[in-house]
Every structure is written in structure tokens, then in C-alpha cells.
Design an enzyme around this catalytic site. Structure first.
Site, PDB file in Angstrom:
ATOM      1  N   ASP A  94       0.805  -1.234   0.000  1.00 54.38           N
ATOM      2  CA  ASP A  94       0.000   0.000   0.000  1.00 54.38           C
ATOM      3  C   ASP A  94       0.832   1.274   0.000  1.00 54.38           C
ATOM      4  O   ASP A  94       0.374   2.326   0.435  1.00 54.38           O
ATOM      5  CB  ASP A  94      -0.912  -0.022   1.242  1.00 54.38           C
ATOM      6  CG  ASP A  94      -0.104  -0.294   2.511  1.00 54.38           C
ATOM      7  OD1 ASP A  94       1.110  -0.060   2.510  1.00 54.38           O
ATOM      8  OD2 ASP A  94      -0.702  -0.746   3.513  1.00 54.38           O
ATOM      9  N   GLU A 130      -1.858   5.111   3.268  1.00 51.72           N
ATOM     10  CA  GLU A 130      -1.857   3.711   2.818  1.00 51.72           C
ATOM     11  C   GLU A 130      -3.254   3.127   2.600  1.00 51.72           C
ATOM     12  O   GLU A 130      -3.457   2.332   1.688  1.00 51.72           O
ATOM     13  CB  GLU A 130      -1.079   2.840   3.821  1.00 51.72           C
ATOM     14  CG  GLU A 130       0.424   3.099   3.856  1.00 51.72           C
ATOM     15  CD  GLU A 130       0.829   4.303   4.689  1.00 51.72           C
ATOM     16  OE1 GLU A 130      -0.058   4.915   5.352  1.00 51.72           O
ATOM     17  OE2 GLU A 130       2.013   4.672   4.694  1.00 51.72           O
ATOM     18  N   HIS A 211       6.880   4.669  12.685  1.00 57.59           N
ATOM     19  CA  HIS A 211       7.108   5.536  11.524  1.00 57.59           C
ATOM     20  C   HIS A 211       5.856   6.099  10.883  1.00 57.59           C
ATOM     21  O   HIS A 211       5.930   6.826   9.886  1.00 57.59           O
ATOM     22  CB  HIS A 211       7.885   4.773  10.443  1.00 57.59           C
ATOM     23  CG  HIS A 211       7.099   3.689   9.779  1.00 57.59           C
ATOM     24  ND1 HIS A 211       6.211   3.937   8.756  1.00 57.59           N
ATOM     25  CD2 HIS A 211       7.025   2.354  10.006  1.00 57.59           C
ATOM     26  CE1 HIS A 211       5.649   2.801   8.371  1.00 57.59           C
ATOM     27  NE2 HIS A 211       6.117   1.826   9.117  1.00 57.59           N
ATOM     28  N   ARG A 213       2.894   8.127   9.365  1.00 60.45           N
ATOM     29  CA  ARG A 213       2.672   9.563   9.125  1.00 60.45           C
ATOM     30  C   ARG A 213       1.561  10.129  10.004  1.00 60.45           C
ATOM     31  O   ARG A 213       1.660  11.261  10.481  1.00 60.45           O
ATOM     32  CB  ARG A 213       2.284   9.776   7.660  1.00 60.45           C
ATOM     33  CG  ARG A 213       3.464  10.040   6.746  1.00 60.45           C
ATOM     34  CD  ARG A 213       2.967  10.248   5.312  1.00 60.45           C
ATOM     35  NE  ARG A 213       3.944  10.906   4.464  1.00 60.45           N
ATOM     36  CZ  ARG A 213       5.031  10.330   3.951  1.00 60.45           C
ATOM     37  NH1 ARG A 213       5.300   9.072   4.246  1.00 60.45           N
ATOM     38  NH2 ARG A 213       5.855  11.008   3.176  1.00 60.45           N
ATOM     39  N   HIS A 243      13.760   4.649  12.364  1.00 64.50           N
ATOM     40  CA  HIS A 243      13.468   4.836  10.933  1.00 64.50           C
ATOM     41  C   HIS A 243      14.191   6.100  10.434  1.00 64.50           C
ATOM     42  O   HIS A 243      14.366   7.058  11.184  1.00 64.50           O
ATOM     43  CB  HIS A 243      11.952   4.983  10.809  1.00 64.50           C
ATOM     44  CG  HIS A 243      11.415   4.881   9.418  1.00 64.50           C
ATOM     45  ND1 HIS A 243      11.586   5.878   8.481  1.00 64.50           N
ATOM     46  CD2 HIS A 243      10.687   3.920   8.800  1.00 64.50           C
ATOM     47  CE1 HIS A 243      10.983   5.532   7.348  1.00 64.50           C
ATOM     48  NE2 HIS A 243      10.436   4.331   7.514  1.00 64.50           N
TER      49      HIS A 243
END
Ligand code: UD1
Ligand code: UDP
Length: 368
Positions: A94, A130, A211, A213, A243
């Protein structure tokens, strides 16, 4: 029939590696195109699995925006499609690479196979972007390779024809088996040696990644604050491969840096991460792949997200969605350490390590 595999980030590479091997073992014609949406973290995977891309679009930019990333993938992948002339493109998951590469193929009338199809939270803002990417890929894909029957049901509800959906398991388990086999046969490198020397054998290991968003607005900060408090316990040590996204690094180093019980390290190669998971008493993560891998290692995961599309692991008892509250994380961590769950005999709902071979057999059978 010629196949082009297109991917760009660490998790896609890990999940595509066994598919590449299965294509090779079945003597199918294929080429590999990496967008380079990730650079260092992608290269770590390519190196371990000995993947040599035929095309590398090298698009990663410091703190890239979703739109500039999308524009670059669209433009550069289109050039590769005209050169490679595949009959089928395979995309995974995704990410922006997966969706935009699929869209580029769709615009050129090239068939699309979507690996890890059918995952949903039904919330377009979590995970962002995603959930939108995976829904959009489902609208244009020709073959949907789903990990579980629940993923199949979700696609059926969206009107996708049953004869285009194939339940295969998740290829991440195939990748895990490949790496596990290497580790069990004595694989070692400097990084792994370093990790073995770093950890204190008398303390419980808490392994952390993060990580997403949608957590940048405050969720990541809350989780880090909870971890900082928990690190005061003398019987635990926290190890956190951070990350490379600068938005993650700024917060994590600011809140968790310079604490004797917290090791902030660079992202590690796949076998090293697997080894770290094996050492862990609990894993704290918002990662998709980690939620799928942990059941194979019989490890509990506290999922630092509000929603998960991997509900099979929750139902089986491996994952607990704790949200992004520091207090809730501490409470759940205490529970897991006090009463370590016993997963003896509980199967990994994401498969048995045969997904890639199944996918390749379907591609052959369907003459995709
Ligand atoms: C991406 C995917 C996400 C996936 C995650 C896996 C999108 C929109 N996001 O998120 O779905 O779960 O990868 O990790 O597709 N960077 C480096 N080196 C690297 C990788 C990243 O320096 O090897 C830095 C760069 O500054 C880059 C930034 O991280 O601009 C963000 O990378 P990006 O791929 O846009 O987002 P991720 O958060 O990594
Ligand atoms: N991983 C790794 N090194 C690390 C951290 C994670 O190899 O330092 C692996 C992990 O085993 C899993 C994948 O990377 O297979 C998950 O990647 P990430 O969390 O970046 O993406 P997501 O799965 O959330 O899309």
C-alpha cells in the site's frame, strides 16, 4: 509472458524477495524495477537477499512530499514500462510506489497483480495515505493475492469477482523463513555481532519501531514519553532501530535520547531485526510487517496505532492495539511483562511460508 516487479521501500522489498526467488525457480521471465522511494533502507534488503534490480529510478529526496514522490514515480516508471514491455506488473502492499506504479501500468493497458491485497481499516486517514493507496489499487488490479480469507471477504464486499481473488498467505512469512534458515545455519556479520554485545543478558528486551505519518501530529510523541517513563524500570532495556524519516528521528532522539536503558540505533538489516525480535519480551510497533512476523516468533506486539488492518493477529492474541496514549502503553507493557502470554500451538494467521510459490503457480495457471 514477461513480468515486471516494481517496488521501492524496505517492507515491499522484504515481501517481494521470496516472490523473485519463486519466479526464478519456476523459470518465468521477469525484471525488477526499484523506484528507490527508500534508499539506504531498501539497499539493506537488496543486499541481504542478493537482489540486483534491472532498473533503479533513484527518486528518494530528503523529506519528500507525497505529491512530488507520486509525480516522479509516475513519470519515471512510465519510461521503464515502455522499455521493459511487461505483460504483467506485480506490486506489493500500500505504499505510494505500489499505487502509482499500478496506475502507470493501468494507463498503459498492462495487467496488474496486487500482492497483499484486501487489507482494510476503512478509515482513509489511518493509516495515511496507505488505506487510500490499497483501496485505489484494488479498483484497477486484475489479480488480487490476499493473505487471509478475511481479506478475501473485504474484496468480495467491494464487488471484486471471486475468480480474481486468490488466498495465498503473506509473503513476509516466506521471507522470514529464508532469513531464519540463514541465521540457524550460523549466519553472522559485524552488525549482528555488535547487537549481541550491546544487549544486557540480565534485562528484558523491549523492541520498538515507529514511523506512521498519521502519528507525527502527536501520537509518536506520546508513545515516546510513555517509553521514557517505562525505561526507569531496572529490569528492562529498550532497543529502538530508528526509521530514517527525519520527522521520526527528530522526535525520537529528542525524547528518548541519552538514557542509559534506551538504545537508539540505526535501522538494521533484516536478519539482525529478526534476531532482535527473537530476543524481545515484547515488541512495541506501528509497523505492518512486524504485526505479521511476530506470530511466527510467538512474540506479543503492542500496536501503537488507533486502528489495525491486521485484525487476524489481534484475534489470535498476538497483537494488542494500544492506541497512542503513553499511559495505556505503560499499562499494557506491565501486563505483558507480568503475565507473558503463552502462544504454544497457536498458528500464524498470515501463513506458512508458501505464499510466493502459490502466487507464481497462479500466475502460470491464469497465464496472466
Ligand atoms: C514509507 C511508506 C509507508 C511504509 C514505510 C515503510 C508511503 C507514502 N509511505 O513511509 O507506507 O510503511 O515507507 O518504512 O509510501 N528516508 C531516508 N532513507 C531511507 C528511507 C527514508 O533518508 O532509506 C527519509 C527521506 O528523507 C524520505 C523520508 O525518510 O524523504 C520519508 O520516506 P517515505 O518513503 O516518503 O515515507 P516513509 O515514512 O518511509
Ligand atoms: N525491519 C528491518 N529492520 C529494522 C526494522 C524493521 O529489517 O530496523 C523489517 C521488519 O522485520 C519488517 C519490515 O522491516 O519486515 C517492516 O518495515 P516498516 O515498519 O518500515 O514498514 P511497514 O511494514 O509498516 O510498512
Amino acid at each position: 509472458m514477461k513480468i515486471l516487479l516494481c517496488f521501492g521501500t524496505r517492507p515491499e522489498a522484504i515481501k517481494m524477495a521470496p516472490v523473485i526467488l519463486a519466479l526464478k525457480n519456476n523459470h518465468l521471465a521477469y525484471e525488477v524495477c526499484v523506484t528507490g522511494q527508500h534508499r539506504e533502507m531498501l539497499d539493506q534488503v537488496l543486499e541481504f537477499f542478493e537482489i540486483k534490480p534491472d532498473f533503479d529510478l533513484k527518486i528518494m529526496q530528503e523529506e519528500q512530499s507525497l505529491n512530488s514522490l507520486s509525480a516522479l514515480i509516475l513519470e519515471k516508471t512510465d519510461v521503464i514500462l515502455q522499455e521493459a514491455k511487461p505483460d504483467l506488473i506485480l506490486v506489493q502492499g500500500d505504499t505510494t510506489t505500489a499505487f502509482i506504479a499500478a496506475l502507470t501500468a493501468f494507463n498503459r493497458g498492462i495487467k496488474i497483480g496486487h500482492i497483499e491485497a484486501g487489507l482494510r481499516t476503512q478509515n482513509l486517514h489511518s493509516p495515511f495515505p496507505e488505506e487510500a493507496n490499497r483501496q485505489l489499487i484494488s479498483r484497477i488490479a486484475d489479480f488480487h493475492f490476499v493473505p487471509t480469507s478475511s481479506n478475501q471477504d473485504k474484496l468480495l464486499r467491494e464487488g471484486i469477482s471471486k475468480d480474481k481473488i486468490f488466498i495465498t498467505g503473506n509473503t513476509v512469512i516466506d521471507a522470514l523463513r529464508m532469513a531464519e534458515k540463514k541465521l540457524n545455519s550460523g549466519y553472522e556479520n559485524e552488525e549482528l555481532k555488535g547487537l549481541k554485545g550491546l544487549l544486557n543478558k540480565n534485562k528484558k528486551v523491549l523492541l520498538v519501531t515507529g514511523h506512521r505519518r498519521e502519528s507525527f501530529g502527536g501520537g509518536l510523541e506520546e508513545v515516546c514519553k510513555g517509553l521514557r517513563k517505562f525505561a526507569e524500570r531496572k529490569d528492562v532495556q529498550i532497543i529502538f532501530p530508528v526509521h530514517l524519516n527525519p520527522q521520526v528521528r527528530r522526535k525520537v532522539f529528542e525524547i528518548l535520547g541519552k538514557h542509559p536503558n534506551i538504545y537508539l540505533i540505526e535501522p538494521v538489516s533484516y536478519p539482525s531485526f529478526l534476531w532482535l525480535m527473537m530476543q524481545a519480551s515484547a515488541i512495541i510497533s506501528d509497523s505492518g510487517g512486524v504485526q505479521e512476523e511476530a506470530p511466527s516468533l510467538k512474540k506479543p506486539v503492542l500496536v501503537t496505532r488507533k486502528f489495525t488492518e491486521r485484525e487476524e493477529a489481534v484475534i489470535a492474541g498476538f497483537s494488542t492495539v494500544v492506541g497512542t496514549s503513553g499511559e495505556m502503553l505503560i499499562k499494557k507493557l506491565e501486563e505483558v511483562l507480568e503475565n507473558p502470554p503463552d502462544f504454544t500451538g497457536v498458528r500464524n494467521p498470515y501463513g506458512d511460508g508458501e505464499a510466493s510459490q502459490k502466487i507464481v503457480e497462479i500466475i502460470k495457471r491464469e497465464n496472466a
